[in-house]
Scaffold this motif. Sequence first.
Motif, PDB file in Angstrom:
ATOM      1  N   LYS A   1     -18.005  -1.867   5.632  1.00 20.10           N
ATOM      2  CA  LYS A   1     -18.856  -2.879   5.439  1.00 20.10           C
ATOM      3  C   LYS A   1     -19.473  -2.681   4.138  1.00 20.10           C
ATOM      4  O   LYS A   1     -20.226  -3.589   3.659  1.00 20.10           O
ATOM      5  N   GLY A   2     -19.369  -1.658   3.309  1.00 19.71           N
ATOM      6  CA  GLY A   2     -20.077  -1.302   2.166  1.00 19.71           C
ATOM      7  C   GLY A   2     -19.393  -2.083   1.026  1.00 19.71           C
ATOM      8  O   GLY A   2     -18.693  -3.033   1.181  1.00 19.71           O
ATOM      9  N   ASP A   3     -19.627  -1.649  -0.096  1.00 17.62           N
ATOM     10  CA  ASP A   3     -19.387  -2.482  -1.420  1.00 17.62           C
ATOM     11  C   ASP A   3     -18.100  -2.348  -1.472  1.00 17.62           C
ATOM     12  O   ASP A   3     -17.094  -1.668  -0.941  1.00 17.62           O
ATOM     13  N   ASP A   4     -17.327  -2.732  -2.724  1.00 17.32           N
ATOM     14  CA  ASP A   4     -15.984  -2.761  -3.228  1.00 17.32           C
ATOM     15  C   ASP A   4     -15.410  -1.257  -3.711  1.00 17.32           C
ATOM     16  O   ASP A   4     -14.245  -1.103  -4.055  1.00 17.32           O
ATOM     17  N   THR A   5     -16.130  -0.327  -3.376  1.00 19.12           N
ATOM     18  CA  THR A   5     -15.681   1.168  -3.816  1.00 19.12           C
ATOM     19  C   THR A   5     -14.587   1.559  -3.323  1.00 19.12           C
ATOM     20  O   THR A   5     -13.504   2.022  -4.257  1.00 19.12           O
ATOM     21  N   LEU A   6     -13.991   1.342  -2.105  1.00 14.58           N
ATOM     22  CA  LEU A   6     -12.844   1.719  -1.397  1.00 14.58           C
ATOM     23  C   LEU A   6     -11.981   0.526  -1.022  1.00 14.58           C
ATOM     24  O   LEU A   6     -11.453   0.965  -0.085  1.00 14.58           O
ATOM     25  N   ARG A   7     -12.290  -0.309  -1.714  1.00 17.93           N
ATOM     26  CA  ARG A   7     -11.652  -1.723  -1.030  1.00 17.93           C
ATOM     27  C   ARG A   7     -10.054  -1.631  -0.661  1.00 17.93           C
ATOM     28  O   ARG A   7      -9.674  -2.045   0.026  1.00 17.93           O
ATOM     29  N   GLU A   8      -9.323  -1.103  -2.030  1.00 20.44           N
ATOM     30  CA  GLU A   8      -8.093  -1.054  -1.904  1.00 20.44           C
ATOM     31  C   GLU A   8      -7.574  -0.035  -0.691  1.00 20.44           C
ATOM     32  O   GLU A   8      -6.587  -0.355   0.071  1.00 20.44           O
ATOM     33  N   GLU A   9      -8.387   1.086  -0.742  1.00 23.91           N
ATOM     34  CA  GLU A   9      -8.123   2.269   0.415  1.00 23.91           C
ATOM     35  C   GLU A   9      -8.203   1.162   1.889  1.00 23.91           C
ATOM     36  O   GLU A   9      -7.305   1.675   2.754  1.00 23.91           O
ATOM     37  N   VAL A  10      -9.413   0.853   2.083  1.00 23.86           N
ATOM     38  CA  VAL A  10      -9.620   0.156   3.239  1.00 23.86           C
ATOM     39  C   VAL A  10      -8.577  -0.904   3.793  1.00 23.86           C
ATOM     40  O   VAL A  10      -8.063  -0.927   4.717  1.00 23.86           O
ATOM     41  N   SER A  11      -8.057  -1.800   2.616  1.00 22.68           N
ATOM     42  CA  SER A  11      -7.078  -3.080   2.902  1.00 22.68           C
ATOM     43  C   SER A  11      -5.819  -2.001   3.409  1.00 22.68           C
ATOM     44  O   SER A  11      -5.197  -2.576   4.137  1.00 22.68           O
ATOM     45  N   PHE A  12      -5.319  -1.144   2.609  1.00 20.56           N
ATOM     46  CA  PHE A  12      -4.142  -0.402   2.860  1.00 20.56           C
ATOM     47  C   PHE A  12      -4.186  -0.013   4.187  1.00 20.56           C
ATOM     48  O   PHE A  12      -3.252  -0.022   5.047  1.00 20.56           O
ATOM     49  N   LEU A  13      -4.985   0.870   4.484  1.00 22.12           N
ATOM     50  CA  LEU A  13      -5.068   1.735   5.620  1.00 22.12           C
ATOM     51  C   LEU A  13      -5.223   0.626   6.960  1.00 22.12           C
ATOM     52  O   LEU A  13      -4.740   0.925   7.938  1.00 22.12           O
ATOM     53  N   ARG A  14      -6.194  -0.181   6.754  1.00 25.94           N
ATOM     54  CA  ARG A  14      -6.299  -1.054   7.704  1.00 25.94           C
ATOM     55  C   ARG A  14      -4.827  -1.992   8.171  1.00 25.94           C
ATOM     56  O   ARG A  14      -4.579  -2.069   9.271  1.00 25.94           O
ATOM     57  N   ASP A  15      -4.059  -2.122   7.155  1.00 27.78           N
ATOM     58  CA  ASP A  15      -2.751  -2.835   7.271  1.00 27.78           C
ATOM     59  C   ASP A  15      -1.586  -1.911   8.049  1.00 27.78           C
ATOM     60  O   ASP A  15      -1.024  -2.235   8.832  1.00 27.78           O
ATOM     61  N   VAL A  16      -1.577  -0.730   7.347  1.00 23.88           N
ATOM     62  CA  VAL A  16      -0.321   0.372   7.996  1.00 23.88           C
ATOM     63  C   VAL A  16      -0.979   1.142   8.931  1.00 23.88           C
ATOM     64  O   VAL A  16       0.055   1.620   9.757  1.00 23.88           O
ATOM     65  N   ALA A  17      -2.219   1.720   9.057  1.00 24.96           N
ATOM     66  CA  ALA A  17      -2.357   2.682   9.974  1.00 24.96           C
ATOM     67  C   ALA A  17      -2.096   2.467  11.227  1.00 24.96           C
ATOM     68  O   ALA A  17      -1.374   3.291  12.197  1.00 24.96           O
ATOM     69  N   PRO A  18      -2.135   1.083  11.752  1.00 30.94           N
ATOM     70  CA  PRO A  18      -1.876   0.807  13.210  1.00 30.94           C
ATOM     71  C   PRO A  18      -0.559   0.600  13.594  1.00 30.94           C
ATOM     72  O   PRO A  18       0.173   0.807  14.732  1.00 30.94           O
ATOM     73  N   LYS A  19       0.174   0.341  12.516  1.00 31.95           N
ATOM     74  CA  LYS A  19       2.009   0.359  12.507  1.00 31.95           C
ATOM     75  C   LYS A  19       2.424   1.549  12.367  1.00 31.95           C
ATOM     76  O   LYS A  19       3.940   1.693  12.504  1.00 31.95           O
ATOM     77  N   MET A  20       1.981   2.656  11.978  1.00 33.32           N
ATOM     78  CA  MET A  20       2.649   3.922  12.028  1.00 33.32           C
ATOM     79  C   MET A  20       2.599   4.740  13.258  1.00 33.32           C
ATOM     80  O   MET A  20       2.066   4.947  13.957  1.00 33.32           O
ATOM     81  N   THR A  21       4.203   4.712  13.648  1.00 32.46           N
ATOM     82  CA  THR A  21       4.628   5.114  15.058  1.00 32.46           C
ATOM     83  C   THR A  21       4.995   6.520  14.789  1.00 32.46           C
ATOM     84  O   THR A  21       5.420   6.924  13.780  1.00 32.46           O
ATOM     85  N   GLU A  22       5.084   7.399  15.956  1.00 34.61           N
ATOM     86  CA  GLU A  22       5.460   8.742  15.861  1.00 34.61           C
ATOM     87  C   GLU A  22       6.916   8.778  15.567  1.00 34.61           C
ATOM     88  O   GLU A  22       7.503   9.408  14.809  1.00 34.61           O
ATOM     89  N   ALA A  23       7.578   7.644  16.203  1.00 33.12           N
ATOM     90  CA  ALA A  23       9.076   7.880  15.840  1.00 33.12           C
ATOM     91  C   ALA A  23       9.333   7.458  14.474  1.00 33.12           C
ATOM     92  O   ALA A  23      10.142   7.921  13.711  1.00 33.12           O
ATOM     93  N   LEU A  24       8.719   6.643  13.711  1.00 36.82           N
ATOM     94  CA  LEU A  24       8.795   6.379  12.386  1.00 36.82           C
ATOM     95  C   LEU A  24       8.460   7.595  11.474  1.00 36.82           C
ATOM     96  O   LEU A  24       9.414   7.807  10.620  1.00 36.82           O
ATOM     97  N   MET A  25       7.556   8.244  11.825  1.00 43.04           N
ATOM     98  CA  MET A  25       7.204   9.318  11.169  1.00 43.04           C
ATOM     99  C   MET A  25       8.115  10.527  11.303  1.00 43.04           C
ATOM    100  O   MET A  25       8.643  11.187  10.098  1.00 43.04           O
ATOM    101  N   LYS A  26       8.878  10.712  12.429  1.00 45.24           N
ATOM    102  CA  LYS A  26      10.075  11.517  12.708  1.00 45.24           C
ATOM    103  C   LYS A  26      11.296  11.152  11.734  1.00 45.24           C
ATOM    104  O   LYS A  26      11.776  11.912  11.210  1.00 45.24           O
ATOM    105  N   ARG A  27      11.270   9.939  11.460  1.00 46.11           N
ATOM    106  CA  ARG A  27      12.559   9.381  10.608  1.00 46.11           C
ATOM    107  C   ARG A  27      12.218   9.703   9.277  1.00 46.11           C
ATOM    108  O   ARG A  27      13.106   9.989   8.407  1.00 46.11           O
ATOM    109  N   VAL A  28      10.940   9.521   9.018  1.00 47.32           N
ATOM    110  CA  VAL A  28      10.603   9.682   7.454  1.00 47.32           C
ATOM    111  C   VAL A  28      10.501  11.055   7.158  1.00 47.32           C
ATOM    112  O   VAL A  28      10.996  11.393   5.975  1.00 47.32           O
TER     113      VAL A  28
END
Length: 162
Positions: A128-155
């Motif tokens: 909810k804060g200012d734009d200090t970590l805006r890119e990090e928030v946007s990236f992690l909001r988009d990708v963190a829920p989609k990271m599965t254990e199976a994908l991590m094993k493949r990577v």
Amino acid sequence: MASESSLRHAILGGAFTYTARPDPMPGDLRMSWGIAVLVLALFYSRAKKSNFQKLQFMAHAVRLPEGMEEVRGLLSGGYTPMEVSVRVEPSLNRAVALAHALKLVKIEKGTSVSLTDTGEKMASVIVKGDDTLREEVSFLRDVAPKMTEALMKRVWRLEDLL
């Protein structure tokens, strides 16, 4: 030797100025950023919990725009696990240790990390804060829920090579 002597004379006899500049701080010492990335990654992960492989992968990717692009490409099918840069991020281990000491996270059986209520409140403030970590928030909001254990094993294990 004559050219070495004239070069030395030019360097030692010439006028110069020196302006002190701050030394860049290594990433593994920027703990405020590391802890913020950690709590954000957990905040957006399923059940506000993650294993170390997933956290390492996201902590490395979030550092550079190229890393974020690779992860987004991996999730969209544009990249294969072999084409994505994978490294252990030394700052993450320190961030987890400090966040645990600050009671922002819990470490369960040495294999997973979960967000505490205090950590969840901190993540909400960052989001909810200012734009200090805006890119990090946007990236992690988009990708963190989609990271599965199976994908991590493949990577991490490069099973596509087999």
